[in-house]
Design a protein around this motif. Sequence first.
Motif, PDB file in Angstrom:
ATOM      1  N   THR A   1       0.821  -1.212   0.000  1.00  0.00           N
ATOM      2  CA  THR A   1       0.000   0.000   0.000  1.00  0.00           C
ATOM      3  C   THR A   1       0.857   1.265   0.000  1.00  0.00           C
ATOM      4  O   THR A   1       0.354   2.344  -0.277  1.00  0.00           O
ATOM      5  CB  THR A   1      -0.946   0.053   1.216  1.00  0.00           C
ATOM      6  OG1 THR A   1      -0.190   0.240   2.406  1.00  0.00           O
ATOM      7  CG2 THR A   1      -1.794  -1.197   1.308  1.00  0.00           C
ATOM      8  N   MET A   2       2.133   1.110   0.305  1.00  0.00           N
ATOM      9  CA  MET A   2       3.014   2.262   0.447  1.00  0.00           C
ATOM     10  C   MET A   2       3.911   2.481  -0.767  1.00  0.00           C
ATOM     11  O   MET A   2       4.627   3.472  -0.849  1.00  0.00           O
ATOM     12  CB  MET A   2       3.857   2.111   1.716  1.00  0.00           C
ATOM     13  CG  MET A   2       2.989   1.929   2.963  1.00  0.00           C
ATOM     14  SD  MET A   2       3.924   1.828   4.467  1.00  0.00           S
ATOM     15  CE  MET A   2       3.907   3.576   4.885  1.00  0.00           C
ATOM     16  N   PHE A   3       3.870   1.532  -1.705  1.00  0.00           N
ATOM     17  CA  PHE A   3       4.675   1.624  -2.914  1.00  0.00           C
ATOM     18  C   PHE A   3       3.765   1.458  -4.124  1.00  0.00           C
ATOM     19  O   PHE A   3       2.590   1.136  -3.997  1.00  0.00           O
ATOM     20  CB  PHE A   3       5.784   0.555  -2.907  1.00  0.00           C
ATOM     21  CG  PHE A   3       6.861   0.828  -1.890  1.00  0.00           C
ATOM     22  CD1 PHE A   3       7.963   1.601  -2.214  1.00  0.00           C
ATOM     23  CD2 PHE A   3       6.773   0.313  -0.594  1.00  0.00           C
ATOM     24  CE1 PHE A   3       8.960   1.859  -1.275  1.00  0.00           C
ATOM     25  CE2 PHE A   3       7.759   0.568   0.353  1.00  0.00           C
ATOM     26  CZ  PHE A   3       8.853   1.342   0.011  1.00  0.00           C
ATOM     27  N   ASP A   4       4.314   1.642  -5.295  1.00  0.00           N
ATOM     28  CA  ASP A   4       3.561   1.572  -6.550  1.00  0.00           C
ATOM     29  C   ASP A   4       3.127   0.129  -6.814  1.00  0.00           C
ATOM     30  O   ASP A   4       3.926  -0.699  -7.251  1.00  0.00           O
ATOM     31  CB  ASP A   4       4.434   2.103  -7.688  1.00  0.00           C
ATOM     32  CG  ASP A   4       3.722   2.147  -9.021  1.00  0.00           C
ATOM     33  OD1 ASP A   4       2.648   1.523  -9.176  1.00  0.00           O
ATOM     34  OD2 ASP A   4       4.253   2.809  -9.926  1.00  0.00           O
ATOM     35  N   GLU A   5       1.849  -0.146  -6.545  1.00  0.00           N
ATOM     36  CA  GLU A   5       1.340  -1.509  -6.683  1.00  0.00           C
ATOM     37  C   GLU A   5       1.379  -1.998  -8.125  1.00  0.00           C
ATOM     38  O   GLU A   5       1.597  -3.183  -8.368  1.00  0.00           O
ATOM     39  CB  GLU A   5      -0.068  -1.622  -6.104  1.00  0.00           C
ATOM     40  CG  GLU A   5      -0.079  -1.545  -4.586  1.00  0.00           C
ATOM     41  CD  GLU A   5      -1.421  -1.865  -3.974  1.00  0.00           C
ATOM     42  OE1 GLU A   5      -1.910  -2.993  -4.186  1.00  0.00           O
ATOM     43  OE2 GLU A   5      -1.973  -0.982  -3.298  1.00  0.00           O
ATOM     44  N   ASP A   6       1.181  -1.106  -9.091  1.00  0.00           N
ATOM     45  CA  ASP A   6       1.261  -1.510 -10.500  1.00  0.00           C
ATOM     46  C   ASP A   6       2.677  -1.972 -10.847  1.00  0.00           C
ATOM     47  O   ASP A   6       2.865  -2.976 -11.531  1.00  0.00           O
ATOM     48  CB  ASP A   6       0.832  -0.379 -11.424  1.00  0.00           C
ATOM     49  CG  ASP A   6      -0.659  -0.084 -11.320  1.00  0.00           C
ATOM     50  OD1 ASP A   6      -1.435  -1.003 -10.962  1.00  0.00           O
ATOM     51  OD2 ASP A   6      -1.052   1.070 -11.591  1.00  0.00           O
ATOM     52  N   ALA A   7       3.667  -1.241 -10.362  1.00  0.00           N
ATOM     53  CA  ALA A   7       5.065  -1.617 -10.614  1.00  0.00           C
ATOM     54  C   ALA A   7       5.389  -2.948  -9.943  1.00  0.00           C
ATOM     55  O   ALA A   7       6.126  -3.768 -10.498  1.00  0.00           O
ATOM     56  CB  ALA A   7       6.003  -0.517 -10.121  1.00  0.00           C
ATOM     57  N   ILE A   8       4.820  -3.158  -8.770  1.00  0.00           N
ATOM     58  CA  ILE A   8       5.033  -4.433  -8.068  1.00  0.00           C
ATOM     59  C   ILE A   8       4.430  -5.577  -8.886  1.00  0.00           C
ATOM     60  O   ILE A   8       5.080  -6.612  -9.087  1.00  0.00           O
ATOM     61  CB  ILE A   8       4.424  -4.387  -6.652  1.00  0.00           C
ATOM     62  CG1 ILE A   8       5.170  -3.374  -5.785  1.00  0.00           C
ATOM     63  CG2 ILE A   8       4.446  -5.777  -6.018  1.00  0.00           C
ATOM     64  CD1 ILE A   8       4.471  -3.042  -4.472  1.00  0.00           C
TER      65      ILE A   8
ATOM     66  N   VAL B   1       6.139  -8.914 -10.541  1.00  0.00           N
ATOM     67  CA  VAL B   1       5.657 -10.269 -10.280  1.00  0.00           C
ATOM     68  C   VAL B   1       5.387 -10.984 -11.602  1.00  0.00           C
ATOM     69  O   VAL B   1       5.777 -12.140 -11.797  1.00  0.00           O
ATOM     70  CB  VAL B   1       4.393 -10.247  -9.392  1.00  0.00           C
ATOM     71  CG1 VAL B   1       3.743 -11.614  -9.324  1.00  0.00           C
ATOM     72  CG2 VAL B   1       4.732  -9.739  -7.990  1.00  0.00           C
ATOM     73  N   ASP B   2       4.752 -10.288 -12.524  1.00  0.00           N
ATOM     74  CA  ASP B   2       4.453 -10.870 -13.833  1.00  0.00           C
ATOM     75  C   ASP B   2       5.731 -11.211 -14.598  1.00  0.00           C
ATOM     76  O   ASP B   2       5.787 -12.203 -15.318  1.00  0.00           O
ATOM     77  CB  ASP B   2       3.579  -9.927 -14.669  1.00  0.00           C
ATOM     78  CG  ASP B   2       2.179  -9.788 -14.109  1.00  0.00           C
ATOM     79  OD1 ASP B   2       1.766 -10.644 -13.292  1.00  0.00           O
ATOM     80  OD2 ASP B   2       1.500  -8.812 -14.480  1.00  0.00           O
ATOM     81  N   PHE B   3       6.754 -10.391 -14.447  1.00  0.00           N
ATOM     82  CA  PHE B   3       8.025 -10.619 -15.114  1.00  0.00           C
ATOM     83  C   PHE B   3       8.667 -11.896 -14.602  1.00  0.00           C
ATOM     84  O   PHE B   3       9.178 -12.704 -15.314  1.00  0.00           O
ATOM     85  CB  PHE B   3       8.972  -9.428 -14.880  1.00  0.00           C
ATOM     86  CG  PHE B   3      10.352  -9.641 -15.425  1.00  0.00           C
ATOM     87  CD1 PHE B   3      10.604  -9.555 -16.783  1.00  0.00           C
ATOM     88  CD2 PHE B   3      11.408  -9.940 -14.579  1.00  0.00           C
ATOM     89  CE1 PHE B   3      11.888  -9.756 -17.284  1.00  0.00           C
ATOM     90  CE2 PHE B   3      12.688 -10.141 -15.071  1.00  0.00           C
ATOM     91  CZ  PHE B   3      12.938 -10.053 -16.425  1.00  0.00           C
TER      92      PHE B   3
END
Length: 81
Positions: A68-75, A79-81
């Motif tokens: 919740t404190m970082f860019d969830e889309d980037a996370i 993960v997808d990578f």
Amino acid sequence: MIIENEWELIEDISKNNTLEYNLHKASEEFQELALVLTQKALKPLKVQEQEIIDEIGDCIIRLEILKTMFDEDAIEERVDF
């Protein structure tokens, strides 16, 4: 404030504690997990399965807080990578 579920708790912790505090707590939980995993690998009979389960659960909670404190889309991209 009455907290009705774990997602409300995670949101509350994220908003009411600093990033530094949450980083420290997450680091602490991951270190505890690393310790019980190492102990289990070296002395399998010394560590009970419940200890590992407890530490995994604590780490999952802390990861959800950090998400919740970082860019969830980037996370998710990572993960997808």
